[in-house]
Design a protein around this motif. Structure first.
Motif, PDB file in Angstrom:
ATOM      1  N   PRO A  90       0.864  -1.103  -0.031  1.00  9.80           N
ATOM      2  CA  PRO A  90      -0.041  -0.108   0.022  1.00  9.80           C
ATOM      3  C   PRO A  90       0.842   1.327  -0.052  1.00  9.80           C
ATOM      4  O   PRO A  90       1.836   1.255   0.733  1.00  9.80           O
ATOM      5  CB  PRO A  90      -0.970  -0.213   1.213  1.00  9.80           C
ATOM      6  N   VAL A  91       0.260   2.383  -0.646  1.00 10.56           N
ATOM      7  CA  VAL A  91       1.156   3.615  -0.700  1.00 10.56           C
ATOM      8  C   VAL A  91      -0.182   4.816  -0.383  1.00 10.56           C
ATOM      9  O   VAL A  91      -1.284   4.614  -1.033  1.00 10.56           O
ATOM     10  CB  VAL A  91       1.598   3.850  -2.179  1.00 10.56           C
ATOM     11  N   THR A  92       0.135   5.696   0.410  1.00  9.81           N
ATOM     12  CA  THR A  92      -0.971   6.509   0.785  1.00  9.81           C
ATOM     13  C   THR A  92      -0.737   7.839  -0.242  1.00  9.81           C
ATOM     14  O   THR A  92       0.389   8.194  -0.563  1.00  9.81           O
ATOM     15  CB  THR A  92      -0.693   7.151   2.115  1.00  9.81           C
ATOM     16  N   VAL A  93      -1.936   7.969  -0.974  1.00  7.13           N
ATOM     17  CA  VAL A  93      -1.935   8.912  -2.058  1.00  7.13           C
ATOM     18  C   VAL A  93      -2.745  10.225  -1.638  1.00  7.13           C
ATOM     19  O   VAL A  93      -3.919   9.886  -1.323  1.00  7.13           O
ATOM     20  CB  VAL A  93      -2.139   8.317  -3.410  1.00  7.13           C
ATOM     21  N   THR A  94      -2.397  11.192  -1.749  1.00  6.47           N
ATOM     22  CA  THR A  94      -3.152  12.481  -1.464  1.00  6.47           C
ATOM     23  C   THR A  94      -3.443  13.056  -2.880  1.00  6.47           C
ATOM     24  O   THR A  94      -2.481  13.161  -3.886  1.00  6.47           O
ATOM     25  CB  THR A  94      -2.603  13.582  -0.759  1.00  6.47           C
ATOM     26  N   TYR A  95      -4.800  13.166  -3.255  1.00  9.35           N
ATOM     27  CA  TYR A  95      -5.174  13.728  -4.641  1.00  9.35           C
ATOM     28  C   TYR A  95      -6.453  14.868  -4.596  1.00  9.35           C
ATOM     29  O   TYR A  95      -6.695  14.900  -3.195  1.00  9.35           O
ATOM     30  CB  TYR A  95      -6.058  12.418  -5.399  1.00  9.35           C
ATOM     31  N   SER A  96      -6.379  15.527  -5.486  1.00 11.59           N
ATOM     32  CA  SER A  96      -7.345  16.580  -5.687  1.00 11.59           C
ATOM     33  C   SER A  96      -8.572  16.142  -5.675  1.00 11.59           C
ATOM     34  O   SER A  96      -8.868  15.574  -6.851  1.00 11.59           O
ATOM     35  CB  SER A  96      -6.918  17.950  -6.556  1.00 11.59           C
ATOM     36  N   ARG A  97      -9.700  16.450  -4.936  1.00 11.64           N
ATOM     37  CA  ARG A  97     -11.043  15.992  -5.433  1.00 11.64           C
ATOM     38  C   ARG A  97     -11.592  16.718  -6.557  1.00 11.64           C
ATOM     39  O   ARG A  97     -12.532  16.277  -7.440  1.00 11.64           O
ATOM     40  CB  ARG A  97     -12.074  16.515  -4.127  1.00 11.64           C
ATOM     41  N   ARG A  98     -11.092  18.011  -6.595  1.00 12.75           N
ATOM     42  CA  ARG A  98     -11.540  18.542  -8.307  1.00 12.75           C
ATOM     43  C   ARG A  98     -10.781  17.924  -9.535  1.00 12.75           C
ATOM     44  O   ARG A  98     -11.192  18.161 -10.488  1.00 12.75           O
ATOM     45  CB  ARG A  98     -11.137  19.978  -7.976  1.00 12.75           C
ATOM     46  N   PRO A 100      -8.467  14.822  -9.941  1.00 15.58           N
ATOM     47  CA  PRO A 100      -7.582  13.771  -9.169  1.00 15.58           C
ATOM     48  C   PRO A 100      -6.260  13.424  -9.957  1.00 15.58           C
ATOM     49  O   PRO A 100      -5.416  12.624  -9.604  1.00 15.58           O
ATOM     50  CB  PRO A 100      -8.478  12.377  -9.570  1.00 15.58           C
ATOM     51  N   GLY A 101      -6.137  13.846 -11.146  1.00 19.86           N
ATOM     52  CA  GLY A 101      -4.896  13.716 -11.673  1.00 19.86           C
ATOM     53  C   GLY A 101      -3.760  14.669 -11.114  1.00 19.86           C
ATOM     54  O   GLY A 101      -2.622  14.314 -11.205  1.00 19.86           O
ATOM     55  N   ASN A 102      -4.019  15.392 -10.021  1.00 18.51           N
ATOM     56  CA  ASN A 102      -3.000  16.159  -9.311  1.00 18.51           C
ATOM     57  C   ASN A 102      -2.849  15.585  -8.234  1.00 18.51           C
ATOM     58  O   ASN A 102      -3.822  15.386  -7.104  1.00 18.51           O
ATOM     59  CB  ASN A 102      -3.545  17.706  -9.206  1.00 18.51           C
ATOM     60  N   PHE A 103      -1.802  14.792  -7.810  1.00 21.71           N
ATOM     61  CA  PHE A 103      -1.703  13.868  -6.762  1.00 21.71           C
ATOM     62  C   PHE A 103      -0.405  13.903  -6.501  1.00 21.71           C
ATOM     63  O   PHE A 103       0.552  14.116  -7.114  1.00 21.71           O
ATOM     64  CB  PHE A 103      -2.485  12.469  -7.042  1.00 21.71           C
ATOM     65  N   GLU A 104      -0.234  13.339  -5.150  1.00 25.17           N
ATOM     66  CA  GLU A 104       1.401  13.234  -4.469  1.00 25.17           C
ATOM     67  C   GLU A 104       1.116  12.086  -3.486  1.00 25.17           C
ATOM     68  O   GLU A 104       0.132  11.782  -2.881  1.00 25.17           O
ATOM     69  CB  GLU A 104       1.803  14.473  -3.880  1.00 25.17           C
ATOM     70  N   CYS A 105       2.111  11.145  -3.494  1.00 28.93           N
ATOM     71  CA  CYS A 105       2.383  10.176  -2.620  1.00 28.93           C
ATOM     72  C   CYS A 105       3.059  10.615  -1.493  1.00 28.93           C
ATOM     73  O   CYS A 105       3.419   9.800  -0.371  1.00 28.93           O
ATOM     74  CB  CYS A 105       2.655   8.926  -3.176  1.00 28.93           C
ATOM     75  N   ARG A 106       3.846  11.600  -1.372  1.00 28.03           N
ATOM     76  CA  ARG A 106       4.808  12.242  -0.352  1.00 28.03           C
ATOM     77  C   ARG A 106       4.246  13.086   0.596  1.00 28.03           C
ATOM     78  O   ARG A 106       3.052  13.729   0.067  1.00 28.03           O
ATOM     79  CB  ARG A 106       6.020  12.859  -0.807  1.00 28.03           C
ATOM     80  N   PRO A 107       4.233  13.496   1.711  1.00 29.98           N
ATOM     81  CA  PRO A 107       3.643  14.391   2.439  1.00 29.98           C
ATOM     82  C   PRO A 107       3.748  15.661   2.039  1.00 29.98           C
ATOM     83  O   PRO A 107       4.728  16.230   1.399  1.00 29.98           O
ATOM     84  CB  PRO A 107       4.425  14.413   4.040  1.00 29.98           C
ATOM     85  N   LEU A 108       2.772  16.442   1.647  1.00 27.56           N
ATOM     86  CA  LEU A 108       2.523  17.649   1.259  1.00 27.56           C
ATOM     87  C   LEU A 108       3.517  19.014   1.685  1.00 27.56           C
ATOM     88  O   LEU A 108       4.166  19.587   1.156  1.00 27.56           O
ATOM     89  CB  LEU A 108       1.133  18.287   1.047  1.00 27.56           C
ATOM     90  N   GLN A 109       3.728  18.997   3.124  1.00 25.25           N
ATOM     91  CA  GLN A 109       4.602  19.732   3.690  1.00 25.25           C
ATOM     92  C   GLN A 109       5.971  19.457   3.202  1.00 25.25           C
ATOM     93  O   GLN A 109       6.697  20.578   3.193  1.00 25.25           O
ATOM     94  CB  GLN A 109       4.447  19.712   5.374  1.00 25.25           C
ATOM     95  N   GLU A 110       6.351  18.280   3.401  1.00 21.42           N
ATOM     96  CA  GLU A 110       7.704  17.810   2.665  1.00 21.42           C
ATOM     97  C   GLU A 110       7.900  18.408   1.424  1.00 21.42           C
ATOM     98  O   GLU A 110       9.254  19.178   1.293  1.00 21.42           O
ATOM     99  CB  GLU A 110       8.033  16.290   2.987  1.00 21.42           C
ATOM    100  N   ILE A 111       7.090  18.272   0.666  1.00 19.78           N
ATOM    101  CA  ILE A 111       7.277  18.862  -0.855  1.00 19.78           C
ATOM    102  C   ILE A 111       7.266  20.309  -0.668  1.00 19.78           C
ATOM    103  O   ILE A 111       8.053  20.820  -1.569  1.00 19.78           O
ATOM    104  CB  ILE A 111       5.984  18.409  -1.746  1.00 19.78           C
ATOM    105  N   ARG A 112       6.497  20.934   0.014  1.00 21.71           N
ATOM    106  CA  ARG A 112       6.552  22.474  -0.030  1.00 21.71           C
ATOM    107  C   ARG A 112       7.617  23.036   0.560  1.00 21.71           C
ATOM    108  O   ARG A 112       8.238  23.889  -0.155  1.00 21.71           O
ATOM    109  CB  ARG A 112       5.095  22.940   1.030  1.00 21.71           C
ATOM    110  N   GLU A 113       8.378  22.396   1.604  1.00 26.44           N
ATOM    111  CA  GLU A 113       9.782  22.762   2.230  1.00 26.44           C
ATOM    112  C   GLU A 113      10.553  22.614   0.812  1.00 26.44           C
ATOM    113  O   GLU A 113      11.694  23.622   0.668  1.00 26.44           O
ATOM    114  CB  GLU A 113      10.094  22.028   3.334  1.00 26.44           C
ATOM    115  N   LEU A 114      10.726  21.483   0.093  1.00 29.64           N
ATOM    116  CA  LEU A 114      11.558  21.521  -0.829  1.00 29.64           C
ATOM    117  C   LEU A 114      11.506  22.430  -1.974  1.00 29.64           C
ATOM    118  O   LEU A 114      12.266  23.214  -2.476  1.00 29.64           O
ATOM    119  CB  LEU A 114      11.448  20.162  -1.547  1.00 29.64           C
ATOM    120  N   LYS A 115      10.391  22.820  -2.366  1.00 32.78           N
ATOM    121  CA  LYS A 115       9.968  23.754  -3.414  1.00 32.78           C
ATOM    122  C   LYS A 115      10.198  25.058  -2.753  1.00 32.78           C
ATOM    123  O   LYS A 115      10.875  25.848  -3.712  1.00 32.78           O
ATOM    124  CB  LYS A 115       8.529  23.746  -3.715  1.00 32.78           C
ATOM    125  N   SER A 116       9.876  25.202  -1.664  1.00 34.31           N
ATOM    126  CA  SER A 116      10.395  26.748  -1.138  1.00 34.31           C
ATOM    127  C   SER A 116      11.826  26.947  -1.137  1.00 34.31           C
ATOM    128  O   SER A 116      12.362  28.260  -1.463  1.00 34.31           O
ATOM    129  CB  SER A 116       9.852  26.932   0.326  1.00 34.31           C
TER     130      SER A 116
END
Length: 151
Positions: A90-98, A100-116
């Motif tokens: 299993p892999v936990t996936v976060t997707y947009s309800r609006r 669903p093609g916009n998704f990530e499987c890593r924690p969003l905060q982790e990704i935000r820190e990298l992008k910032s």
């Protein structure tokens, strides 16, 4: 002593591509953050499954998940350890309800820190390139005296 031509045209000719490069990288980073913000505003969480392993590619795994009967596929470094992951895990996936093609499987905060942090890297890269441009287009007496010493 001869007066060399002004370095301004060379600095402009070399500086414009640096500004374009830095601007392009910043725009791409901004677009990634905007996509992440859109995902965060309508986030839903589901469980996907590992469908393939790319452990030699920064520990990435291929995965799929289903939303409303449609299957979505992705790959990222979302397994705790690629070497111990198995197909079907299993892999936990976060997707947009609006969208669903916009998704990530890593924690969003982790990704935000990298992008910032990318903005700092882009600024640092641009600064180094500008210092290099000024160094190679330098025409002061110190550089001229060094050139005469080598002859």
């Amino acid at each position: 002593m001869t007066n060399l031509a002004s370095p301004t045209p060379a600095r402009i000719a070399l500086g414009v591509p640096v500004v374009v490069l830095a601007g392009t990288l910043a725009a791409m980073n901004h677009q990634s953050i905007a996509r992440l913000d859109a995902l965060a505003t309508s986030a839903a969480i589901t469980t996907g499954r590992v469908t393939g392993l790319q452990c030699n590619n920064h520990g990435r795994v291929n995965f799929s998940f289903k939303v409303a009967g449609a299957t979505y596929y992705g790959n990222d470094s979302c397994a705790p350890s690629c070497r111990s992951a198995e197909i079907g895990d299993p892999v936990t996936v976060t997707y947009s309800r609006r969208n669903p093609g916009n998704f990530e499987c890593r924690p969003l905060q982790e990704i935000r820190e990298l992008k910032s942090g990318n903005y700092t890297a882009i600024s640092f890269l641009a600064a180094i390139l500008f210092v290099g441009i000024f160094a190679i287009t330098r025409t002061d007496d110190l550089r001229n005296s060094r050139s005469r010493d080598w002859r």
